[in-house]
Design an enzyme around this catalytic site. Sequence first.
Site, PDB file in Angstrom:
ATOM      1  CB  VAL A   1      19.849  16.654  48.848  1.00 31.75           C
ATOM      2  CG1 VAL A   1      18.760  17.663  48.120  1.00 31.75           C
ATOM      3  CG2 VAL A   1      18.928  16.165  50.236  1.00 31.75           C
ATOM      4  CB  CYS A   2      23.522  18.839  46.112  1.00 32.37           C
ATOM      5  SG  CYS A   2      22.728  19.747  47.613  1.00 32.37           S
TER       6      CYS A   2
END
Length: 210
Positions: free
Chosen positions: A121-122
Amino acid sequence: MTYPTNTHYSEFLTRDNAVLAMIDHQAGLMVGVGDEHPTILKNNIQGLCNTAKTAGIPSIITSSLDDGPNGPVIPEITDILGDNIIKREGEINAWDSEEFKAAIVATGRKKIIMAGIVTDVCLLFPALSAVAEGFDVYAVIDASGTWNKTVQEVTTQRLTQAGVKVTTWASVLAEIMNDWRSENAEELGYVLANHSTKYGYVMNSHFANK
């Protein structure tokens, strides 16, 4: 025989063409990392940060909802790079933060050395977004972390499909150093030795014979 002229995949990182982005290495998110041993991951993160600091590469740190369960950015980063953190209010994809993106653009550098927690995600989302806008992203997998090895492998495949360069922190260091006679080579060598126990023996041998 003709040869391709596109150097996108062969142009190297240098201390003058790169910027480091450390994304959401926060205490609460580190707890969920299961694809790497916490001590090794911490060491890799420190090695990457010390590489950038030693080489004089500009660094940008960002966090997401650090007043909530994600928690603060870990000191292993701020102790090296300082505590100037871009605190996002709600954007999951850091590239959607105008402040974060503007900080990257302001460096005038098109190569982004990027690491994040969590990898899927990040790191993944801003890497995809940056590549789509013409930036050359190097995803440092061993200075990032996620839930398990399966998630790491799937994410790595998606990154490479999009044209992101998947790499490791030690490879970044060596690519930037380029030559043992280059400026800061000795200092970078010691960063490698300090964060790579096995390579410490190589460094000891090299400097003993100088």
